[in-house]
Design a protein around this motif. Structure first.
Motif, mmCIF file in Angstrom:
data_model
loop_
_atom_site.group_PDB
_atom_site.id
_atom_site.type_symbol
_atom_site.label_atom_id
_atom_site.label_comp_id
_atom_site.label_asym_id
_atom_site.label_seq_id
_atom_site.Cartn_x
_atom_site.Cartn_y
_atom_site.Cartn_z
ATOM 1 N N THR A 50 0.829 -1.204 0.000
ATOM 2 C CA THR A 50 0.000 0.000 0.000
ATOM 3 C C THR A 50 0.863 1.253 0.000
ATOM 4 N N TRP A 52 -8.749 11.215 -5.547
ATOM 5 C CA TRP A 52 -9.369 9.907 -5.794
ATOM 6 C C TRP A 52 -10.368 9.973 -6.942
ATOM 7 N N ASP A 62 -6.370 6.642 -10.451
ATOM 8 C CA ASP A 62 -6.833 5.279 -10.188
ATOM 9 C C ASP A 62 -6.238 4.696 -8.907
ATOM 10 N N ARG A 114 -7.967 6.223 -5.957
ATOM 11 C CA ARG A 114 -9.316 5.646 -5.884
ATOM 12 C C ARG A 114 -9.264 4.245 -5.286
ATOM 13 N N ALA A 115 -8.279 3.456 -5.685
ATOM 14 C CA ALA A 115 -8.150 2.106 -5.146
ATOM 15 C C ALA A 115 -7.916 2.140 -3.644
ATOM 16 N N PHE A 116 -7.080 3.084 -3.185
ATOM 17 C CA PHE A 116 -6.852 3.193 -1.743
ATOM 18 C C PHE A 116 -8.145 3.501 -1.005
ATOM 19 N N HIS A 118 -11.248 2.956 -1.780
ATOM 20 C CA HIS A 118 -12.289 1.926 -1.813
ATOM 21 C C HIS A 118 -11.813 0.548 -1.373
ATOM 22 N N GLU A 119 -10.516 0.281 -1.460
ATOM 23 C CA GLU A 119 -10.048 -1.085 -1.213
ATOM 24 C C GLU A 119 -9.162 -1.232 0.023
ATOM 25 N N SER A 120 -8.614 -0.156 0.529
ATOM 26 C CA SER A 120 -7.771 -0.244 1.717
ATOM 27 C C SER A 120 -8.652 -0.300 2.964
ATOM 28 N N GLU A 151 -12.655 1.572 7.222
ATOM 29 C CA GLU A 151 -13.027 0.786 8.404
ATOM 30 C C GLU A 151 -12.284 1.272 9.645
ATOM 31 N N VAL A 169 -18.134 4.311 2.040
ATOM 32 C CA VAL A 169 -17.089 3.375 1.637
ATOM 33 C C VAL A 169 -17.118 2.108 2.503
ATOM 34 N N TRP A 170 -17.545 2.272 3.761
ATOM 35 C CA TRP A 170 -17.540 1.140 4.694
ATOM 36 C C TRP A 170 -18.786 1.179 5.573
#
Length: 269
Positions: free
Chosen positions: A30, A70, A74, A77-79, A81-83, A87, A266-267
């Motif tokens: 990351t 974001w 890209d 944006r990945a961070f 939504h996906e990191s 949470e 996002v979470w």
């Protein structure tokens, strides 16, 4: 996926102090992804959301500031939504959801003496609520002489919104609020904490916590921070004059929830 659970002690520390340091929650992949994203964003054509703070203040070095990346990069944006960032923020705030409010680059290159003024965040933004926070993620070793942020513990409970201080020295915020006290003149009155960080460490601070950052006086080390701002259950839209420049606001009513394309959930727990 979280590398470990957020502890009750960490949640209690955040609630009491308005700031908590979380070590090693983001892995090397990351960190490397965001280092690549930093280079992409710094090399991209500037937008109306980009500032070269050192240049604007006629100072040496480079202090690169950009927001809402974001929406156009890209990797950022990945961070988002996906990191595990959403949470982490949601659990620290005690919220059942986390909306991304915006992301931000705060990069001080070596030999950049520009300080970030004492301020707190929320009056810059069109949002109200106790569940609004910042996750400040280190991409380099961060020490006092490279620009580690200082925070006044407990200042999120002062019960007062303070007038935004301009980072650039040019922007004027128009909301009628009392000024930030002269913290440097009264440092002994405050419980000031400063965390030195390794890549992958982060802090989470409340949007009303008073803080600032010194310049990066080192000649051999960058201070790259990828910052994400998060809002929880009680956060509502609060448009007012003189907010930080942002994309066009979504069509939601004042006092309504933020949930929208610009500030998506996002979470959820």
């Amino acid at each position: 996926m979280l590398k470990r659970a957020i502890t009750a002690d960490e949640i209690e520390t955040y609630d009491r102090d308005g700031i908590v340091c979380l070590r090693g929650l983001f892995d090397t992949d990351t960190v490397e992804m965001l280092r690549t994203a930093a280079e992409q964003c710094m090399a991209a054509d500037p937008t109306s959301l980009t500032m070269e703070v050192a240049q604007m203040r006629e100072k040496e070095g480079r202090f690169f500031f950009d927001t809402f990346t974001w929406l156009r990069n890209d990797l950022c944006r990945a961070f988002v939504h996906e990191s595990p960032a959403g949470e982490i923020a949601g659990r620290i705030m005690g919220s059942e959801k986390a909306n991304i409010f915006f992301d931000q680059w705060l990069i001080k290159e070596p030999g950049t003496p520009v300080e970030t003024p004492w301020h707190h965040d929320q009056p810059y933004w069109p949002v109200l609520g106790d569940q609004v926070c910042t996750l400040w993620l280190a991409l380099d070793p961060v020490t006092a002489d490279s620009g580690a942020v200082e925070y006044i513990r407990g200042s999120h409970r002062w019960g007062q919104r303070l007038k935004p201080e301009s980072f650039s020295g040019h922007t004027k915020f128009t909301e009628e609020l009392p000024p930030v006290p002269d913290i440097e003149a009264e440092r002994e009155k405050h419980d000031i904490v400063q965390y030195e960080l390794e890549p992958g460490d982060c802090t989470i601070h409340h949007a009303l916590l008073v803080h600032h950052a010194p310049g990066n006086t080192r000649s051999d080390r960058r201070r790259r921070a990828f910052v994400t701002r998060w809002a929880g259950d009680d956060a509502v839209f609060h448009p007012h004059e003189g907010v930080q420049h942002m994309p066009p606001f979504p069509d939601i009513p004042a006092g309504g929830p933020l949930d929208s394309d610009l500030w998506p959930v996002v979470w959820r727990s």
